[in-house]
Design a protein around this motif. Sequence first.
Motif, short mmCIF file in Angstrom:
data_model
loop_
_atom_site.label_atom_id
_atom_site.label_comp_id
_atom_site.label_asym_id
_atom_site.label_seq_id
_atom_site.Cartn_x
_atom_site.Cartn_y
_atom_site.Cartn_z
N GLY A 1 118.11 68.08 -14.64
CA GLY A 1 117.67 67.67 -15.97
C GLY A 1 118.81 67.21 -16.84
N ARG B 1 117.43 69.66 -21.88
CA ARG B 1 116.15 70.07 -21.26
C ARG B 1 116.39 70.25 -19.76
NH1 ARG B 1 110.96 70.46 -22.71
NH2 ARG B 1 109.32 70.24 -21.16
N ASP C 1 115.60 71.63 -15.85
CA ASP C 1 114.55 71.94 -14.89
C ASP C 1 114.92 73.30 -14.28
OD1 ASP C 1 112.89 72.21 -12.70
OD2 ASP C 1 112.99 70.09 -12.15
N GLU D 1 113.26 75.64 -12.62
CA GLU D 1 112.85 75.96 -11.25
C GLU D 1 113.79 75.30 -10.24
OE1 GLU D 1 108.78 75.38 -10.31
OE2 GLU D 1 108.04 76.62 -11.95
N ARG D 2 114.14 74.06 -10.49
CA ARG D 2 115.06 73.37 -9.58
C ARG D 2 116.43 74.03 -9.63
NH1 ARG D 2 115.99 69.03 -6.54
NH2 ARG D 2 117.88 67.77 -6.80
#
Length: 304
Positions: A82, A86, A88, A90-91
């Motif tokens: 990301g 912002r 990510d 989960e990643r």
Amino acid sequence: MVTLKAVATLVLAGLCQTALGSVCATDDRDRQVCLEQSAQRIAALSPGATELVYASGAGDKVVAVVAYSDYPPAAKKVASVGSHTRLDLERLVALQPDLVIGWVTGNPQAQLAALDELGIPIFYIEPRSFDGVSSTIERLATLAGTEDEGFAEARRFREGIDELVARYRDADPVPVFYQVWDEPLMTVNNQHLIGKVISLCGGTNVFGDLERLVPRISDEAVLAADPEAILAGGMGEENRQWLDRWAAFPQLAATQQDNLYFVPPSLIQRPTPRLLQGSRLFCEKLDEARAHRTSSADAEPGQP
């Protein structure tokens, strides 16, 4: 779909953030961060953090970066999670970092709090001085177990800055406006690291006394301050478009004396070792401005 909690469960066994750890360093939020062993899987959550981790000698341990992490070139091949505003999550968690390098004021605090709750060690950085840059490199090297390379790079940076301090200590002052953004128009005060570069090079920041670190200003304020030199970055490493704004004001001293200078933003706006290169370039531009005084005086010997 794999949930954040499920992924975290797989990762927790390999993570530790306890004062009993064998590898410790104090971050820029004055928190002692300790690891049971040197970090092996590092996530850097800002382009500047990415550069600093590589500078510390731990580039081969970086498993996650964010958008615009474009230096060194090897960073472009690392998985992106990301942007710095912002993430990510989960990643990010799926990449199993054992150390996350966060940005004190630039990353979303709620998302970093979520990582903290999962037990993932977070080391916050935000260098605001030249010594802060070198200290950050050393602390990251300590956490990554790459002290030899990291401490050598920190020493190189310190010595380079010291050389500039000695060279420009008695330089004739040049009133300077540095443009850090276009819309809205923004500059920096004396407490900002770029403000310290201005001072280092013998410049006088015409907006240095403003309260905010990165204050918004107006065209009228710049015209009233009438800086002798204007330096700007831009949207990209070779885009001088921001300077066109000031070329349209022939009454400005900086415009009259041809002292409108472009500095690639990544060299001056990231608190990394490349700030030394940016500072040298900045100082060279102010030397040019000083030379233009001499040229003007030679051309008009009868003028005061």
